[in-house]
Design an enzyme around this catalytic site. Sequence first.
Site, short mmCIF file in Angstrom:
data_model
loop_
_atom_site.label_atom_id
_atom_site.label_comp_id
_atom_site.label_asym_id
_atom_site.label_seq_id
_atom_site.Cartn_x
_atom_site.Cartn_y
_atom_site.Cartn_z
CB CYS A 160 -19.21 -1.06 2.42
SG CYS A 160 -17.42 -0.87 2.39
CB CYS A 212 -16.10 3.94 7.38
SG CYS A 212 -17.80 3.38 7.25
CG ASP A 263 -1.96 0.95 1.33
OD1 ASP A 263 -2.34 1.43 0.27
OD2 ASP A 263 -2.42 1.29 2.43
CB CYS A 276 -21.70 -2.90 0.18
SG CYS A 276 -21.75 -3.26 -1.59
CB CYS A 291 -20.06 -7.80 2.90
SG CYS A 291 -19.71 -9.03 1.62
CB CYS A 335 -22.57 3.54 1.61
SG CYS A 335 -21.39 4.90 1.65
#
Length: 307
Positions: A242, A239, A132, A192, A246, A196
Amino acid sequence: MINNKSKYSQLIKDEAQRLGFLSCGISPSGFLEEEAPRLEKWLKNNAHGEMRYMENHFDKRLDPTKLVEGSKSVISLLLNYFPSEIQNPESYQLSKYAYGTDYHFVIKDKLKELLHTIQTEIGDVNGRAFVDSAPVLDKAWAAKSGLGWIGKHSNLLTQKVGSFYFIAELIIDLELEYDHIVSDHCGTCTACIDACPTEAITEPYVVDGSKCISYFTIELKDNIPSEVKGKFNDWMFGCDICQDVCPWNRFSKAHSEPLFNPHPELLDMTKKDWEEITQDTFSKVFQKSAVKRTKFSGLQRNINFLK
């Protein structure tokens, strides 16, 4: 006679498992043809908000051979971070990935060890590790390596363990045996999208990053816009909404990485504790955490916005 590509691929996967990775998939290094127009459109729509770094190195983002010269293979790895215990639900919330030690440090060490094993066991192999931290489209590579499919919330999903894991890559100049892409299992589900609160998932598989709670609470350096007041559902850093809704995350299992365990004080803190947090407590609780990225002042801004 055993095919060397097959033998080396198995060696890498076995070592990845020994190092604690959830799974390991391999794909050929090259231009991501399908992702190119998607990324271009996403940037053109300004869905990255103030994350201007997303505009940089467009070519390298789409072609790892420009990032790691002579690279032949992208080894994608998943590392579980789903916690055994979660925060007090009545308190302000942190994204689960930020409970323990910053994942960059944890994974980077594992990747260095994996590369070292490859070089020791196979020979003169060059490569780079990515967590990342460079222009690598990690979710696209993980999907290409057969580790899962990109869900409607744009996170990587797997049938066995859902989506609570980090993705990392080792890009090397060695040809290996490559894995096959898996099919999409989102079906007609829109959990999802429906959940949101800021409507950041603008259509299936497309997230407007500039509307995401994670963007507002981590990436955005200015004041949070007043029009999203009351829409954060108590999320003060990141957050998970979502992912929490799932259906595939019913299969999430607790990680076994001690470094991802939260600071003992973290899980029991109440809203009042967070509202009264001092710089000293922040430094102690988040000493090695990814939360340090938002700094004490950033976390205070987020908490004040939620009050």
